[in-house]
Design an enzyme around this catalytic site. Structure first.
Site, PDB file in Angstrom:
ATOM      1  CB  ALA A  90      42.157 109.724  75.002  1.00 23.60           C
ATOM      2  N   GLY A 140      46.445 108.398  72.643  1.00 20.83           N
ATOM      3  CA  GLY A 140      45.626 107.257  72.219  1.00 20.83           C
ATOM      4  C   GLY A 140      45.713 106.974  70.725  1.00 20.83           C
ATOM      5  CD  GLU A 144      48.146 104.947  74.692  1.00 23.68           C
ATOM      6  OE1 GLU A 144      47.234 105.808  74.658  1.00 23.68           O
ATOM      7  OE2 GLU A 144      48.526 104.414  75.733  1.00 23.68           O
ATOM      8  CD  GLU A 195      49.381 109.693  76.473  1.00 20.48           C
ATOM      9  OE1 GLU A 195      50.572 109.916  76.160  1.00 20.48           O
ATOM     10  OE2 GLU A 195      48.634 108.959  75.810  1.00 20.48           O
TER      11      GLU A 195
HETATM   12  N1  COA Z   1      41.039 115.750  72.651  1.00 18.59           N
HETATM   13  C1  COA Z   1      40.036 116.621  72.447  1.00 18.59           C
HETATM   14  N2  COA Z   1      40.079 117.585  71.509  1.00 18.59           N
HETATM   15  C2  COA Z   1      41.185 117.653  70.759  1.00 18.59           C
HETATM   16  C3  COA Z   1      42.277 116.777  70.911  1.00 18.59           C
HETATM   17  C4  COA Z   1      42.172 115.782  71.924  1.00 18.59           C
HETATM   18  N3  COA Z   1      43.131 114.890  72.140  1.00 18.59           N
HETATM   19  N4  COA Z   1      43.246 117.118  70.023  1.00 18.59           N
HETATM   20  C5  COA Z   1      42.773 118.153  69.318  1.00 18.59           C
HETATM   21  N5  COA Z   1      41.529 118.495  69.755  1.00 18.59           N
HETATM   22  C6  COA Z   1      40.666 119.561  69.273  1.00 18.59           C
HETATM   23  C7  COA Z   1      41.155 120.924  69.748  1.00 18.59           C
HETATM   24  O1  COA Z   1      40.697 121.184  71.059  1.00 18.59           O
HETATM   25  C8  COA Z   1      40.520 121.832  68.718  1.00 18.59           C
HETATM   26  O2  COA Z   1      39.151 121.988  69.038  1.00 18.59           O
HETATM   27  P1  COA Z   1      38.450 123.463  68.999  1.00 18.59           P
HETATM   28  O3  COA Z   1      38.586 123.878  67.552  1.00 18.59           O
HETATM   29  O4  COA Z   1      37.068 123.180  69.413  1.00 18.59           O
HETATM   30  O5  COA Z   1      39.242 124.315  69.923  1.00 18.59           O
HETATM   31  C9  COA Z   1      40.592 121.018  67.436  1.00 18.59           C
HETATM   32  O6  COA Z   1      40.756 119.660  67.867  1.00 18.59           O
HETATM   33  C10 COA Z   1      41.784 121.376  66.568  1.00 18.59           C
HETATM   34  O7  COA Z   1      42.971 121.277  67.326  1.00 18.59           O
HETATM   35  P2  COA Z   1      44.021 122.491  67.509  1.00 18.59           P
HETATM   36  O8  COA Z   1      44.724 122.282  68.821  1.00 18.59           O
HETATM   37  O9  COA Z   1      43.347 123.802  67.299  1.00 18.59           O
HETATM   38  O10 COA Z   1      45.000 122.208  66.296  1.00 18.59           O
HETATM   39  P3  COA Z   1      46.532 122.632  66.186  1.00 18.59           P
HETATM   40  O11 COA Z   1      46.931 122.407  64.779  1.00 18.59           O
HETATM   41  O12 COA Z   1      46.749 123.979  66.778  1.00 18.59           O
HETATM   42  O13 COA Z   1      47.330 121.568  67.128  1.00 18.59           O
HETATM   43  C11 COA Z   1      47.807 119.395  68.043  1.00 18.59           C
HETATM   44  C12 COA Z   1      47.336 120.211  66.816  1.00 18.59           C
HETATM   45  C13 COA Z   1      47.635 117.914  67.712  1.00 18.59           C
HETATM   46  C14 COA Z   1      49.278 119.682  68.330  1.00 18.59           C
HETATM   47  C15 COA Z   1      46.953 119.777  69.273  1.00 18.59           C
HETATM   48  O14 COA Z   1      45.580 119.670  68.914  1.00 18.59           O
HETATM   49  C16 COA Z   1      47.171 118.940  70.481  1.00 18.59           C
HETATM   50  O15 COA Z   1      48.171 119.104  71.168  1.00 18.59           O
HETATM   51  N6  COA Z   1      46.224 118.015  70.797  1.00 18.59           N
HETATM   52  C17 COA Z   1      46.276 117.223  71.983  1.00 18.59           C
HETATM   53  C18 COA Z   1      47.289 116.116  71.841  1.00 18.59           C
HETATM   54  C19 COA Z   1      47.362 115.287  73.119  1.00 18.59           C
HETATM   55  O16 COA Z   1      47.799 115.757  74.147  1.00 18.59           O
HETATM   56  N7  COA Z   1      46.956 114.041  73.014  1.00 18.59           N
HETATM   57  C20 COA Z   1      47.027 113.124  74.085  1.00 18.59           C
HETATM   58  C21 COA Z   1      45.720 113.038  74.766  1.00 18.59           C
HETATM   59  S1  COA Z   1      45.789 111.844  76.083  1.00 18.59           S
END
Ligand code: COA
Length: 260
Positions: free
Chosen positions: A66, A112, A115, A135
């Protein structure tokens, strides 16, 4: 309807929905959830679509969760509403769709994203895919059905560990757990999904609709799945598909189902 966050492509009765927010790793914001709802609702009534594939744009992510930036400042009521609306509009809606929905998990499927993949009828992953429900690392729990569907798919103990530890598993582990049905090279992911979808599309869509309903009934509280199976089995006998399927078999030819 024009969409800002998804695109649809229909070919040979198979429609692929691609979630397209590459700068956010295809994270699901409220607008994307509304667009997905609209798309699924439209495709359910589209006679030209027999099977739906859902995937993410780019090579890195299916859906990275999400959209955290959208809900970071929500209060208790807003959080409750977010989960309730999301479940109703998308996750429960997809699970109960009368047409088969396959998740093509092409990269990160987190929160999400996993999910959504779990709400689909089954999942196929590319070798680079990573899956998890992180989460609790954000101080919240899965709210789009993850606490219910993950234990259904991989068992309670594994779900407890994955959710409590907020860890990710790779595609091989997901295959071991039964979370995905197949793992393939990234460039083979959509072709494999399409191959399976094509096979499904040859069968009776009326019978498939009944099968989805009967299988889902097993997981619904207060509903006897065997009773639903009996009811749906009986209903099939009233369909043109049943007449065609049985006649074709007896005439030693391939069935050409009217889908009614
Ligand atoms: N919501 C909002 N933005 C998100 C996102 C999310 N769930 N997942 C990734 N993004 C955004 C990042 O903020 C980043 O934006 P920016 O360039 O404006 O800073 C962009 O997507 C790229 O992600 P980044 O984190 O730089 O890539 P990465 O390769 O370093 O890491 C992940 C990849 C998937 C490990 C990492 O993005 C992450 O942990 N995301 C969140 C996962 C999460 O907790 N999901 C559950 C949400 S309830």
């Amino acid at each position: 309807m024009t969409y800002n966050n998804i695109f649809l492509n229909t070919n040979n009765h198979i429609t692929t929905i691609t979630i397209n927010r590459p700068n956010k790793l295809n994270a699901l914001n409220i607008e994307t959830i509304a667009e997905l709802h609209e798309a699924f609702k439209t495709l359910e009534n589209d006679r030209n679509t027999k099977v739906i594939i859902v995937t993410g744009s780019g090579e890195k992510a299916f859906v990275a969760g999400a959209d955290i930036s959208e809900f970071a400042h929500f209060n208790v009521n807003e959080g409750t509403k977010l989960a309730a609306n999301g479940q109703k509009l998308l996750f429960d809606f997809v699970e109960n769709l009368s047409k088969p929905v396959i998740a093509a998990v092409n990269g990160f499927a987190l929160g999400g994203g996993l999910e959504l993949a779990m709400a689909c009828h089954f999942r196929i992953a590319s070798a680079n895919a990573k899956m998890g429900l992180p989460e609790v690392s954000l101080g919240v729990i899965p709210g789009y059905g993850g606490t219910q569907r993950l234990p259904q798919l991989i068992g309670k103990g594994r779900a407890m560990e994955l959710i409590m530890s907020a860890s990710m598993i790779d595609a091989t582990q997901a295959l071991n757990y039964g979370l995905v049905n197949h793992v393939t090279a990234q460039e083979e992911l959509l072709p494999l999904c399409e191959k399976i979808a094509n096979k499904i599309a040859l069968n009776s869509s009326v019978a498939i609709r009944s099968a989805i309903k009967a299988i889902n009934a097993h997981f619904k509280d207060g509903i006897n799945g065997y009773d639903i199976e009996i009811q749906e089995f009986g209903n099939c006998f009233g369909s043109d598909d049943f007449a065609e399927g049985t006649t074709a078999f007896l005439q030693k030819r391939k069935a050409d189902f009217p889908g009614e």
